[in-house]
Structure formats: C-alpha cells, structure tokens
Motif scaffolding. Structure first.
Motif, PDB file in Angstrom:
ATOM      1  N   LEU A  83       0.934  -1.306  -0.009  1.00 54.98           N
ATOM      2  CA  LEU A  83       0.280   0.100   0.091  1.00 54.98           C
ATOM      3  C   LEU A  83       0.794   1.309  -0.008  1.00 54.98           C
ATOM      4  O   LEU A  83       0.542   2.430  -0.052  1.00 54.98           O
ATOM      5  CB  LEU A  83      -0.778   0.104   1.075  1.00 54.98           C
ATOM      6  N   GLY A  84       2.194   1.149   0.150  1.00 51.65           N
ATOM      7  CA  GLY A  84       2.936   2.327   0.377  1.00 51.65           C
ATOM      8  C   GLY A  84       3.287   2.785   1.596  1.00 51.65           C
ATOM      9  O   GLY A  84       3.388   2.055   2.468  1.00 51.65           O
ATOM     10  N   LYS A  85       3.705   4.151   1.599  1.00 49.15           N
ATOM     11  CA  LYS A  85       4.126   4.472   2.795  1.00 49.15           C
ATOM     12  C   LYS A  85       2.825   5.342   3.375  1.00 49.15           C
ATOM     13  O   LYS A  85       2.009   5.670   2.665  1.00 49.15           O
ATOM     14  CB  LYS A  85       5.196   5.650   2.669  1.00 49.15           C
ATOM     15  N   GLY A  86       2.965   5.823   4.552  1.00 52.45           N
ATOM     16  CA  GLY A  86       1.877   6.559   5.308  1.00 52.45           C
ATOM     17  C   GLY A  86       1.845   6.019   6.734  1.00 52.45           C
ATOM     18  O   GLY A  86       2.197   4.863   6.910  1.00 52.45           O
ATOM     19  N   GLU A  87       1.196   6.824   7.547  1.00 52.44           N
ATOM     20  CA  GLU A  87       1.065   6.420   9.038  1.00 52.44           C
ATOM     21  C   GLU A  87       0.149   5.196   9.305  1.00 52.44           C
ATOM     22  O   GLU A  87       0.437   4.353  10.007  1.00 52.44           O
ATOM     23  CB  GLU A  87       0.368   7.661   9.866  1.00 52.44           C
ATOM     24  N   CYS A  92      -0.163  -0.689  10.312  1.00 50.58           N
ATOM     25  CA  CYS A  92      -0.518  -1.988   9.987  1.00 50.58           C
ATOM     26  C   CYS A  92       0.742  -3.028   9.719  1.00 50.58           C
ATOM     27  O   CYS A  92       0.609  -4.109  10.467  1.00 50.58           O
ATOM     28  CB  CYS A  92      -1.408  -2.018   8.613  1.00 50.58           C
ATOM     29  N   VAL A  93       1.740  -2.389   9.180  1.00 49.03           N
ATOM     30  CA  VAL A  93       2.815  -3.246   8.946  1.00 49.03           C
ATOM     31  C   VAL A  93       3.551  -3.552  10.352  1.00 49.03           C
ATOM     32  O   VAL A  93       3.952  -4.939  10.494  1.00 49.03           O
ATOM     33  CB  VAL A  93       4.096  -2.614   8.156  1.00 49.03           C
ATOM     34  N   GLU A  94       3.783  -2.664  11.245  1.00 44.78           N
ATOM     35  CA  GLU A  94       3.910  -3.065  12.522  1.00 44.78           C
ATOM     36  C   GLU A  94       3.281  -4.038  13.315  1.00 44.78           C
ATOM     37  O   GLU A  94       3.755  -5.257  13.801  1.00 44.78           O
ATOM     38  CB  GLU A  94       4.225  -1.725  13.334  1.00 44.78           C
TER      39      GLU A  94
END
Length: 165
Positions: A83-87, A92-94
């Motif tokens: 989904l790319g970068k962003g808060e 979610c990745v974390e």
C-alpha cells in the motif's frame, strides 16, 4: 465351507464398521472443534483442505491452524506493505509483524502443551490484526480487509484448540 464363508463375511463387516467409525471420530473432532468458532464452515474448509487433517488429533489440528494462520498473516503483511508509505500503512505493517511473531510463539506453546501461553499469544495476534483494521476503519482496502479476516478466522481455530487442550 459355509461356516468359513460366514466367518469371512462377518470379519469383513466388522472391519468395515471399525473403519467407518474411525473416520467418523476424526470427522467429529473437526466438526466439534469448528462448532465452537464464529464461522464453522470456514473452519471446516480450512482444516479439511489440509491433507494432514485426515489423521490429526487436536494438537495436529492446532498445528494446521497455526501454519495456515502464519502463512495468511504473511500474505496480509505483504498486502499492507504494497500500500506504500503512510502512518496507517506503517502501523499495519508493525502490528501485523507482531501478529506473525505471536503466531510463531504459538508453535512452541502447542508443542509444550502450554494452554495459557497458546491462548495469550493467539489472542495477541488477533488483537494485532484488529488494530490494523481499526486504524483504517471504513477506508481499509478490500483486499487487506479480506486477508485480515481470513487470518483472524484461522486464529479463532487456534483459540478453539487452546480451549480444548
């Protein structure tokens, strides 16, 4: 001669009954386990789709669920990363990474018959995935939401196993 034939027929029927009963016991184990989760049909499909389930006991079914949940969580993580970068994405990745860590810890808990830790780690993984869903809310991409729901469904099977150990 007739008594020998009768004996062979009786023996064959007894063996057939035993085999059918044995298969039903395994089928009932999956059915009983899946009856305790939110989506029993998903649970049944997930477990029965794995060839190991045919001969699995409760721990074996737990192992199948852990393996499938871990693989599904990794797929969910890859979708989140795409989904790319962003808060929202970084959160979610974390948390999905933390869910994978918790699922990996479920392996040892199941092997060691540590019901409490298995339940705690599976619950943590479930909470981590829910955190990602909550972060996005109604804006969550459909593919990410579906992948997360699949993983959560698999984790619910792990929890059902932990409740029966």
């Amino acid at each position: 001669m007739a008594s020998c034939s009768f004996f062979l027929v009786a023996l064959s029927l007894a063996f057939l009954c035993y085999c059918l009963t044995f298969d039903n016991v395994k089928a009932d184990l999956i059915g009983d386990l899946c009856s305790s989760v939110t989506n029993p049909s998903f649970c049944n499909r997930a477990l029965r789709s794995d060839p190991r389930s045919a001969k699995a006991n409760l721990r074996g079914l737990g192992q199948i669920a852990i393996d499938k949940a871990t693989a599904s969580a990794k797929t969910t993580l890859n979708l989140a990363k795409a989904l790319g970068k962003g808060e929202l994405t970084s959160t979610c990745v974390e948390v999905i990474g933390e869910a994978i860590d918790s699922l990996n810890e479920c392996q040892g808990s199941l092997r060691g018959n540590d019901k409490g830790t298995l339940n705690i780690k599976a619950s943590a993984a479930l909470d981590d995935l829910a955190t990602c869903d909550d972060e996005y809310g109604a804006k969550e991409p459909t593919n990410l939401k579906q992948a997360s729901q699949t993983t959560q469904g698999l984790i619910s099977i792990i929890l059902a196993v932990s409740n029966r150990l």
